[in-house]
Design an enzyme around this catalytic site. Structure first.
Site, PDB file in Angstrom:
ATOM      1  N   SER A  31       4.340  35.324  69.516  1.00 48.54           N
ATOM      2  CA  SER A  31       4.129  35.988  68.380  1.00 48.54           C
ATOM      3  C   SER A  31       4.004  34.917  67.054  1.00 48.54           C
ATOM      4  O   SER A  31       4.379  33.834  67.180  1.00 48.54           O
ATOM      5  CB  SER A  31       5.556  36.970  68.266  1.00 48.54           C
ATOM      6  N   HIS A  32       3.841  35.654  66.064  1.00 49.26           N
ATOM      7  CA  HIS A  32       3.883  35.032  64.557  1.00 49.26           C
ATOM      8  C   HIS A  32       5.408  35.125  64.535  1.00 49.26           C
ATOM      9  O   HIS A  32       6.119  36.119  64.326  1.00 49.26           O
ATOM     10  CB  HIS A  32       3.242  36.055  63.636  1.00 49.26           C
ATOM     11  N   GLY A  33       5.729  33.686  64.190  1.00 50.74           N
ATOM     12  CA  GLY A  33       7.443  33.690  63.522  1.00 50.74           C
ATOM     13  C   GLY A  33       8.141  34.007  64.878  1.00 50.74           C
ATOM     14  O   GLY A  33       7.812  33.778  65.892  1.00 50.74           O
ATOM     15  N   ASP A  38       1.974  39.576  70.113  1.00 48.78           N
ATOM     16  CA  ASP A  38       2.402  40.524  69.042  1.00 48.78           C
ATOM     17  C   ASP A  38       1.187  41.471  68.672  1.00 48.78           C
ATOM     18  O   ASP A  38       1.402  42.638  68.534  1.00 48.78           O
ATOM     19  CB  ASP A  38       3.277  40.034  67.977  1.00 48.78           C
TER      20      ASP A  38
END
Length: 131
Positions: A8-10, A66
């Site tokens: 995912s992002h982050g 995500d």
């Protein structure tokens, strides 16, 4: 058993795994691959490959990303195209993750990918007291 990578992002991927383990208990052969702000595509690709290698199983690896079209999903799709035994599903959510963690033992990789999609979609519903 099929290995699971959540990308995912982050830090979303790590938090989803922490939450899933809070509900189901420890999850073997499972890891997170977060894309940090400002991280280069090459660095993330190397980190994702490392995450995949860490959970590598004869039964295969399922990457839950995500966002379709986002860097984690795109990098995972390239990796899957270059390697046998990797499937990618986007739109990861908690119901999806709980389902695959609960049902991966003895499942075929393609079947588990379909279970992920079904559980992810089924976990989205409108809760309202209004008509």
């Amino acid at each position: 058993m099929i290995g699971i990578v959540v990308a995912s992002h982050g830090e979303l991927c790590r938090e989803l795994l922490i939450t899933a383990e809070m509900i189901l208990g420890p999850a073997a052969q499972t890891t997170a691959a977060p894309l940090a702000a400002g991280e280069s595509l090459q660095d993330f690709a190397a980190a994702l490959r490392q995450a995949v290698d860490a959970v590598k199983q004869e039964a295969g690896i399922l990457v839950l990303a995500d966002l379709a079209g986002g860097t984690p999903c795109n990098v995972a799709a390239v990796l899957a195209a270059q390697s046998e035994g990797i499937k990618v599903v986007s739109g990861v959510n908690l119901p999806m993750l709980l389902e695959v963690l609960s049902r991966r033992e003895g499942a075929l990789l393609a079947e588990l990918a379909e279970m992920a999609v079904t559980a992810g979609q089924g976990g989205v519903c409108r809760i309202s007291t209004e008509s």
